[in-house]
Each structure stands twice: as structure tokens, then as C-alpha cells.
Design an enzyme around this catalytic site. Structure first.
Site, PDB file in Angstrom:
ATOM      1  CG  ASP A  31       5.881   4.090   1.493  1.00  0.00           C
ATOM      2  OD1 ASP A  31       5.854   4.884   2.461  1.00  0.00           O
ATOM      3  OD2 ASP A  31       4.902   3.872   0.771  1.00  0.00           O
TER       4      ASP A  31
ATOM      5  CG  PHE B  16      -1.866   1.244   1.127  1.00  0.00           C
ATOM      6  CD1 PHE B  16      -3.020   1.184   0.377  1.00  0.00           C
ATOM      7  CD2 PHE B  16      -1.556   2.436   1.762  1.00  0.00           C
ATOM      8  CE1 PHE B  16      -3.869   2.290   0.265  1.00  0.00           C
ATOM      9  CE2 PHE B  16      -2.378   3.542   1.661  1.00  0.00           C
ATOM     10  CZ  PHE B  16      -3.544   3.467   0.911  1.00  0.00           C
TER      11      PHE B  16
ATOM     12  CE  LYS C  66      -0.166   7.131   6.486  1.00  0.00           C
ATOM     13  NZ  LYS C  66      -1.473   7.709   6.109  1.00  0.00           N
TER      14      LYS C  66
END
Length: 411
Positions: free
Chosen positions: A231, A144, A260
Site C-alpha cells: 500500500d 491505516f 493520492k
């Protein structure tokens, strides 16, 4: 004065006027502080999702909020058409903080992944000598990395990709946690320019690879002049008990992607970090963002990273994560429903035995909500447990009792 709307009315508004691209729990939140959230009726909850690791520092951390307020009174946006007095300071701070030479600031996590893909491809053509339009990037199954058209082009999630084609070419999917698969494809294909990987697969349910997997993949990439792209949007910034999840294996990605918690959940901020040789392939006018690198983001980014360091949140995540997993592991040994706990630091997932009832994990989360703890299932039978990194031992033990009591109801 407008009448106060009920939770039902507020949920109906979202359902009526908003796109149905999420399936939220039936709770309407209006306030957050530290590890807690409050709904519009004043009920208090432990937050065990942390906005998918965006609020590692806790909700509305005063240092981050004060920085946001003070900067918003001075200057919010100039675009990169001009210099501003915050960006350069942020760029020096974050490159020193993570040990890189260059940074390219963006806004959302998906934008940062897209930036890393473009950077990797451009480096492949201009530095590695790959023929134009033939560059390939290796990715992992069940990844993801976001939901843009290019990113869903290499997603394994049919819900995210069905009826969104045609898709972007140039990606090769291999199994996650399989060193041999990476080695084989790199040996067979001289057009591979990068390997994009999550150190722990978050959306897949805190899927932690075997010890040594990342290091072995990193070494293979190094020996074949392939860029290792980490990532760490969800795993980075202390979430897994170290500053970066890659730190567990002492590897430094050629390209590092962060987002984030880079803002403590207050503002969209993401970055791509790399060295000069890689980053300098991008020249003026070849990539950018109106909001990327704005003075608000720069000021907030520094404050957010300072909180991680000043409050020693990586260590707390490590210690609280051990307590959580050890207690849950013991619980799973005697449970018919709770099959397995896995994770690192405070990124954890409980695997539920839903063989007799497909929606069991969802029902458990509804009961957890009733008892004052908010969590969300993924992939039908997995419940993620990821509280803010400020959680105390007393609080984590209280939450463990809530979780165990709730699951026992379904035994």
C-alpha cells in the site's frame, strides 16, 4: 451579490451542517500554489501536510490544472460501458512507468485497497487452491488503509472501528516491523493468500521499519506463494525520496496500490497494479466502478506522473528530507519537548514529549499556524511534517526556523 462570510461563519457552517468526522485546525483556506496556501483573509502559509501526500507536485500545478481544464472541455465520463480515447493510453503509460503488466483503475485510496483485497482473495481461490471462504490476509497492527467497513475490520484504531460492527472476517493482525511474526503465521496457516503492508506506516506517524524488514517479508511471501501487497497510497509517487518506498529495498510488490498524488491533488484517482497471472482472475462484470478509468482521470494521471519525472521530485524529496531530519535531529538533542524525528524523504514525524500536557502537540500546531506553517498532529503526541516535494532548500530552512522557534516557546 452575496456578502463575504467571515472565517468564523464558514467554520460554523461546517460544524452545523457537516458531519463531525474530522477535527481540523481553525483555519479556512481558499487558495493554493506550490508549497503555499492562503486563507480567506489573505494570510499565507507553508503547507506541511500536503493533503496527506496528495499534492506531492505542489498545489494547483499548472501542467496538471491545464490538463484537467482541457480534458473537461472534451469528455469527462463515459463509464466503462464504452471505450474512450484516454484510458488505454493511461494504462500503457502507468504500467510502463512502474514496471507492471496490468492496471485496474479506481477512484479513492480506500477503493483501491478494497480492490486489492478482492483481487488477492480471488487469486487465492482460483490459483492457489484455497477452499472457498477460507482465505486469510495478514495485516499489521497500527495500519491505516482507509475507513470502509472491511478495512476498519482489521484496524487497531478503536476510534475508527467502535460501533461499526459486525466486521468482515478473513484478516490476521501481526506486529509491524516483525519478520518472525509473519514467518510464524505463514508457516502455521496454509490459507494465507496475501500480506498487506505499508512500507512506512503513515497515520502511525511516519513509522519507518528496520532496514531489511520489507525484503525479508517479501522473500517469505515468495517462498510460500503468498502475495505481497504494497500500500503505497501515501508513501508512493516520490514522497519518500524514491519513486516508491519499496524501491529502497529493491522489491516489487505482487500487487501495488497507488492513489493520492496520482492526480496531484486535483481529482480522485487510484490504481491497483499487478501482473497478468494475478489480474486476469477478474473477468467482465466481477468488479468495477462507474468513475474508475474515466477520461479525465486518465489524462490527469499521465500529467501528474510526468511532473514527478520532469521535475526530478524524488531526488528533491530525498535531499530536502535529509536536510530537514539532520537539522531536527540536532535540535531534538537539546530539547525537552522534541524527542525524536523520523521518516524518509519528505514524509517525516516529530515525536513530542507530552507527558505533562496531553494536548501539547495540538497547541504547537496552533502556534505554527500563527507563524505561517500548517501541520497536524496524529496519535496525540506526533506531528507530521510533509510539505509538497517542490519545496526548495531556502524554504525548508525557513520552515525549520519556524518550527524550532515555536517549540522553544513551550520549553
Amino acid at each position: 451579490m452575496e456578502p463575504k462570510l467571515s472565517p468564523l461563519h464558514l467554520m460554523e457552517y461546517e460544524n452545523e451542517y457537516g458531519a463531525h468526522n474530522y477535527h481540523p485546525l481553525p483555519v479556512v483556506l481558499e487558495k493554493g500554489e506550490g508549497v503555499f496556501l492562503w486563507d480567506v483573509e489573505g494570510k499565507k502559509y507553508y503547507d506541511f501536510l500536503s493533503a496527506y501526500s496528495a499534492v506531492n507536485q505542489g498545489h494547483c500545478h499548472p501542467k496538471i490544472i491545464n490538463t484537467l481544464i482541457e480534458q473537461s472541455k472534451k469528455l469527462t465520463l463515459t463509464s466503462r460501458a464504452f471505450y474512450n480515447n484516454k484510458l488505454g493510453i493511461f494504462e500503457k503509460y502507468i504500467t510502463d512507468y512502474f514496471g507492471y503488466e496490468k492496471v485496474l483503475p479506481m477512484n479513492t485510496g480506500a477503493e483501491a485497497v478494497e480492490t486489492a483485497i478482492k483481487l488477492c482473495r480471488k487469486w487465492g481461490y482460483e490459483s492457489k487452491g484455497i477452499k472457498e471462504n477460507e482465505a486469510q490476509i495478514v495485516v499489521c497492527e497500527n495500519n491505516f488503509h482507509g475507513r470502509t467497513t472491511t478495512i476498519i475490520s482489521f484496524s487497531s484504531d478503536t476510534e475508527a472501528s467502535t460501533h461499526y460492527g459486525p466486521f468482515t472476517p478473513g484478516f490476521i493482525k501481526i506486529p509491524y516491523n516483525n519478520v518472525q511474526a509473519l514467518e510464524k503465521i505463514i508457516n502455521e496457516n496454509s490459507n494465507i493468500t496475501g500480506f498487506l503492508v505499508e512500507p512506512i506506516q503513515g497515520e502511525a506517524g511516519a513509522y519507518v521499519p528496520d532496514d531489511g524488514y520489507l525484503k525479508a517479508c517479501y522473500d517469505i511471501c515468495k517462498s510460500h506463494s503468498v502475495l505481497f501487497i504494497g500500500d503505497e497510497i501515501q508513501t508512493g509517487i516520490a514522497r519518500t525520496g524514491k519513486l516508491l518506498a519499496c524501491d529502497y529495498e529493491d522489491i516489487k510488490p505482487d500487487i501495488l496500490i497507488l492513489g493520492k498524488a496520482l492526480s496531484g491533488g486535483t481529482y480522485p484517482i487510484s490504481v491497483v497494479l499487478s501482473n497478468k497471472e494475478i489480474m486476469n482472475v477478474i473477468k467482465p462484470g466481477q468488479h468495477g466502478s462507474t468513475f474508475g478509468g474515466n477520461p479525465m482521470a486518465a489524462a490527469i494521471g499521465i500529467a501528474s506522473l510526468q511532473v514527478i519525472q520532469e521535475e526530478n521530485l524524488a531526488k528533491n524529496a530525498y535531499d530536502m528530507g535529509l536536510i530537514f531530519r539532520n537539522k531536527m535531529k540536532t535540535f531534538c538533542e537539546n530539547s525537552k519537548i522534541a524527542k525524536q524525528i523520523r521518516g524518509k524523504g519528505l514524509l517525516n514525524a516529530l515525536i513530542i514529549n507530552n507527558s505533562s500536557y496531553k494536548e501539547l502537540a495540538w497547541e504547537i500546531c496552533l502556534k505554527l499556524k500563527d507563524r505561517g506553517l500548517l501541520a497536524k498532529p496524529t496519535h496525540t503526541n506526533i506531528i507530521r511534517f510533509a510539505p509538497p516535494l517542490t519545496i526548495t532548500e531556502k524554504q525548508i530552512k525557513e520552515c525549520l526556523e519556524i518550527i524550532k522557534l515555536t517549540i522553544r516557546e513551550f520549553e
